[in-house]
Motif scaffolding. Structure first.
Motif, PDB file in Angstrom:
ATOM      1  N   VAL A  47       0.867  -1.174   0.000  1.00  0.00           N
ATOM      2  CA  VAL A  47       0.000   0.000   0.000  1.00  0.00           C
ATOM      3  C   VAL A  47       0.903   1.224   0.000  1.00  0.00           C
ATOM      4  O   VAL A  47       1.772   1.351   0.867  1.00  0.00           O
ATOM      5  CB  VAL A  47      -0.918   0.029   1.238  1.00  0.00           C
ATOM      6  N   LEU A  48       0.717   2.124  -0.951  1.00  0.00           N
ATOM      7  CA  LEU A  48       1.506   3.346  -0.957  1.00  0.00           C
ATOM      8  C   LEU A  48       0.720   4.426  -0.218  1.00  0.00           C
ATOM      9  O   LEU A  48      -0.459   4.646  -0.502  1.00  0.00           O
ATOM     10  CB  LEU A  48       1.817   3.802  -2.380  1.00  0.00           C
ATOM     11  N   VAL A  49       1.364   5.096   0.719  1.00  0.00           N
ATOM     12  CA  VAL A  49       0.728   6.127   1.533  1.00  0.00           C
ATOM     13  C   VAL A  49       1.359   7.477   1.205  1.00  0.00           C
ATOM     14  O   VAL A  49       2.578   7.615   1.203  1.00  0.00           O
ATOM     15  CB  VAL A  49       0.879   5.839   3.042  1.00  0.00           C
ATOM     16  N   SER A  50       0.518   8.460   0.912  1.00  0.00           N
ATOM     17  CA  SER A  50       1.021   9.804   0.645  1.00  0.00           C
ATOM     18  C   SER A  50       0.166  10.818   1.391  1.00  0.00           C
ATOM     19  O   SER A  50      -0.921  10.502   1.873  1.00  0.00           O
ATOM     20  CB  SER A  50       1.025  10.107  -0.858  1.00  0.00           C
ATOM     21  N   ARG A  51       0.674  12.039   1.464  1.00  0.00           N
ATOM     22  CA  ARG A  51      -0.007  13.077   2.246  1.00  0.00           C
ATOM     23  C   ARG A  51      -0.087  14.366   1.436  1.00  0.00           C
ATOM     24  O   ARG A  51       0.898  14.798   0.835  1.00  0.00           O
ATOM     25  CB  ARG A  51       0.756  13.321   3.544  1.00  0.00           C
ATOM     26  N   TRP A  52      -1.283  14.948   1.411  1.00  0.00           N
ATOM     27  CA  TRP A  52      -1.493  16.213   0.709  1.00  0.00           C
ATOM     28  C   TRP A  52      -1.927  17.258   1.729  1.00  0.00           C
ATOM     29  O   TRP A  52      -2.931  17.094   2.421  1.00  0.00           O
ATOM     30  CB  TRP A  52      -2.569  16.057  -0.364  1.00  0.00           C
ATOM     31  N   THR A  53      -1.144  18.337   1.814  1.00  0.00           N
ATOM     32  CA  THR A  53      -1.396  19.374   2.808  1.00  0.00           C
ATOM     33  C   THR A  53      -1.562  20.717   2.119  1.00  0.00           C
ATOM     34  O   THR A  53      -0.780  21.062   1.239  1.00  0.00           O
ATOM     35  CB  THR A  53      -0.229  19.463   3.816  1.00  0.00           C
ATOM     36  N   ARG A  54      -2.594  21.439   2.521  1.00  0.00           N
ATOM     37  CA  ARG A  54      -2.878  22.756   1.960  1.00  0.00           C
ATOM     38  C   ARG A  54      -3.084  23.719   3.116  1.00  0.00           C
ATOM     39  O   ARG A  54      -3.925  23.496   3.980  1.00  0.00           O
ATOM     40  CB  ARG A  54      -4.148  22.678   1.105  1.00  0.00           C
ATOM     41  N   ASN A  55      -2.301  24.805   3.158  1.00  0.00           N
ATOM     42  CA  ASN A  55      -2.330  25.692   4.314  1.00  0.00           C
ATOM     43  C   ASN A  55      -3.039  27.010   4.079  1.00  0.00           C
ATOM     44  O   ASN A  55      -3.364  27.714   5.041  1.00  0.00           O
ATOM     45  CB  ASN A  55      -0.900  25.986   4.783  1.00  0.00           C
ATOM     46  N   ILE A  56      -3.273  27.404   2.824  1.00  0.00           N
ATOM     47  CA  ILE A  56      -3.897  28.690   2.564  1.00  0.00           C
ATOM     48  C   ILE A  56      -5.410  28.599   2.696  1.00  0.00           C
ATOM     49  O   ILE A  56      -5.987  27.519   2.690  1.00  0.00           O
ATOM     50  CB  ILE A  56      -3.504  29.233   1.178  1.00  0.00           C
ATOM     51  N   THR A  57      -6.073  29.736   2.819  1.00  0.00           N
ATOM     52  CA  THR A  57      -7.512  29.760   3.097  1.00  0.00           C
ATOM     53  C   THR A  57      -8.354  30.174   1.905  1.00  0.00           C
ATOM     54  O   THR A  57      -9.571  30.156   1.985  1.00  0.00           O
ATOM     55  CB  THR A  57      -7.804  30.717   4.269  1.00  0.00           C
ATOM     56  N   THR A  58      -7.741  30.588   0.790  1.00  0.00           N
ATOM     57  CA  THR A  58      -8.528  30.944  -0.389  1.00  0.00           C
ATOM     58  C   THR A  58      -8.996  29.671  -1.087  1.00  0.00           C
ATOM     59  O   THR A  58      -8.319  28.642  -1.029  1.00  0.00           O
ATOM     60  CB  THR A  58      -7.690  31.783  -1.366  1.00  0.00           C
ATOM     61  N   PRO A  59     -10.164  29.717  -1.752  1.00  0.00           N
ATOM     62  CA  PRO A  59     -10.668  28.520  -2.449  1.00  0.00           C
ATOM     63  C   PRO A  59      -9.640  27.981  -3.446  1.00  0.00           C
ATOM     64  O   PRO A  59      -8.982  28.731  -4.156  1.00  0.00           O
ATOM     65  CB  PRO A  59     -11.926  29.026  -3.159  1.00  0.00           C
ATOM     66  N   PHE A  60      -9.525  26.666  -3.485  1.00  0.00           N
ATOM     67  CA  PHE A  60      -8.488  26.035  -4.287  1.00  0.00           C
ATOM     68  C   PHE A  60      -9.069  24.785  -4.931  1.00  0.00           C
ATOM     69  O   PHE A  60      -9.568  23.902  -4.252  1.00  0.00           O
ATOM     70  CB  PHE A  60      -7.309  25.671  -3.384  1.00  0.00           C
ATOM     71  N   GLU A  61      -9.019  24.709  -6.257  1.00  0.00           N
ATOM     72  CA  GLU A  61      -9.607  23.598  -6.994  1.00  0.00           C
ATOM     73  C   GLU A  61      -8.546  22.572  -7.379  1.00  0.00           C
ATOM     74  O   GLU A  61      -7.451  22.935  -7.823  1.00  0.00           O
ATOM     75  CB  GLU A  61     -10.297  24.094  -8.259  1.00  0.00           C
ATOM     76  N   VAL A  62      -8.864  21.308  -7.184  1.00  0.00           N
ATOM     77  CA  VAL A  62      -7.969  20.221  -7.581  1.00  0.00           C
ATOM     78  C   VAL A  62      -8.769  19.200  -8.393  1.00  0.00           C
ATOM     79  O   VAL A  62      -9.970  19.013  -8.175  1.00  0.00           O
ATOM     80  CB  VAL A  62      -7.325  19.530  -6.360  1.00  0.00           C
ATOM     81  N   VAL A  63      -8.086  18.565  -9.327  1.00  0.00           N
ATOM     82  CA  VAL A  63      -8.740  17.603 -10.222  1.00  0.00           C
ATOM     83  C   VAL A  63      -7.848  16.382 -10.366  1.00  0.00           C
ATOM     84  O   VAL A  63      -6.621  16.500 -10.474  1.00  0.00           O
ATOM     85  CB  VAL A  63      -8.992  18.227 -11.616  1.00  0.00           C
ATOM     86  N   ASN A  64      -8.462  15.203 -10.356  1.00  0.00           N
ATOM     87  CA  ASN A  64      -7.744  13.973 -10.656  1.00  0.00           C
ATOM     88  C   ASN A  64      -8.617  13.148 -11.603  1.00  0.00           C
ATOM     89  O   ASN A  64      -9.787  12.896 -11.307  1.00  0.00           O
ATOM     90  CB  ASN A  64      -7.446  13.191  -9.375  1.00  0.00           C
ATOM     91  N   HIS A  65      -8.058  12.745 -12.709  1.00  0.00           N
ATOM     92  CA  HIS A  65      -8.844  12.068 -13.743  1.00  0.00           C
ATOM     93  C   HIS A  65      -9.012  10.573 -13.501  1.00  0.00           C
ATOM     94  O   HIS A  65      -9.610   9.874 -14.333  1.00  0.00           O
ATOM     95  CB  HIS A  65      -8.220  12.318 -15.116  1.00  0.00           C
TER      96      HIS A  65
END
Length: 319
Positions: A47-65
């Motif tokens: 199992v590969l484990v990764s971490r995504w961290t976002r610290n800013i407060t403005t709206p932020f869009e992410v996409v994964n196909h």
């Protein structure tokens, strides 16, 4: 999505430096495996484990196909406000509690707009891993590919504890850390597989969970009264329930007792104040509903792993 939102591909200026052991990868892009790590974990059946961290407060869009062959298990490490689309349909809009889990099957496109800071673990499980977990659980092989096709949020205290164990564990022994991460990752996948194939029996035994519209009322009430002394009866009344009926439905909906959820929200608000204001620790404690600095420090350290003063010094130094 509106044009004012940030979206990938953009410089990942809000991605925090990796603060945990090297066996947990830091994502450059949301839910995206690095090519060499993906190939390695598939060959080894891990199992590969990764971490995504976002610290800013403005709206932020992410996409994964959609990942080509792996299931992606997302586990939120903190409460977060977002809108989440799965296969083109809106799955969630509003606040998601810490510990919530979402599973996406291979080749399913997803997108999200994060409206608050986020900290998410992603576990990528190959078909080989799922098959091994199934056979270990039920002592027989599964006929055909395993597809965990229900995308609805899972709230399970055991999954929350396992996720927290991954991020607080630190060791200088790289080999030991790798074994620990792989073991806990497999435990998370195994529990999700077990839930999938025993879900019908579980649903028959469980009562109803708190509906989302009532949950939204509760969240709004708690956030508006964090500095006050809030009792279970107050929280229940905000949802239109008595204490007896409310506590059980709240726990089924979130995996947490109301008091535990309230403490989490107070600590998250305290972190915001420590980072974005010049209030001293005592004033922050009072602003978050704690009646003494000692109690605040004890609870803060239980959730964050450090005292408020030390956390603030490190957080300010990282900026």
């Amino acid at each position: 999505m509106t044009s004012s939102l940030l979206s990938y591909p953009e410089p990942c200026a809000d991605i925090a430096p990796q603060r945990i052991a090297s066996s947990i990868d830091t994502e450059d892009q949301w839910r995206s495996l690095r090519a060499h790590h993906a190939q390695s974990h598939r060959q080894q059946g891990n199992v590969l484990v990764s971490r995504w961290t976002r610290n800013i407060t403005t709206p932020f869009e992410v996409v994964n196909h959609g990942n080509e062959s792996d299931h992606c298990i997302g586990l939120s490490l903190k409460c977060v406000s977002l809108t989440f689309h799965h296969a083109g349909r809106r799955l969630m809009q509003g606040r998601v509690t810490a510990g919530a889990v979402q599973v996406t099957a291979p080749a399913v496109p997803v997108s999200a707009v994060f409206e608050s800071p986020a900290d998410v673990l992603h576990l990528f499980a190959s078909q080989q891993v799922l098959a091994e977990c199934y056979e270990d659980l039920f002592q027989r092989p599964h006929a055909g590919d395993i597809v965990l096709g229900d995308p609805k949020l899972i709230r399970d205290p055991a999954l929350d504890r396992l996720g927290q164990a991954l991020v607080v564990s630190r060791t200088d022994d790289a080999a030991l850390d790798k074994v620990f991460t792989e073991s806990v990752g497999l435990a998370i996948v195994s529990r999700i597989v077990a839930r999938q194939f025993t879900a019908s029996n579980t649903r028959n035994r469980e009562g109803a969970a708190l509906p989302q519209w009532r949950m939204n009322r509760v969240i709004e009430y708690i956030d508006a009264h964090l500095s006050e002394a809030i009792g279970l009866a107050d929280i229940a009344a905000s949802a239109g329930f008595t204490r007896m009926h409310f506590a059980a439905q709240f726990r089924r909906a979130t995996g947490l007792r109301p008091h535990e959820y309230l403490l989490r929200r107070r600590i998250e608000h305290a972190q915001h104040l420590l980072l974005n204001s010049k209030h001293n620790v005592f004033d922050v404690a009072l602003s978050c509903g704690f009646r003494s600095q000692a109690h605040f420090t004890t609870v803060f350290k239980r959730f964050v792993g450090e005292t408020p003063y030390c956390w603030r010094m490190k957080a300010n130094g990282a900026q």
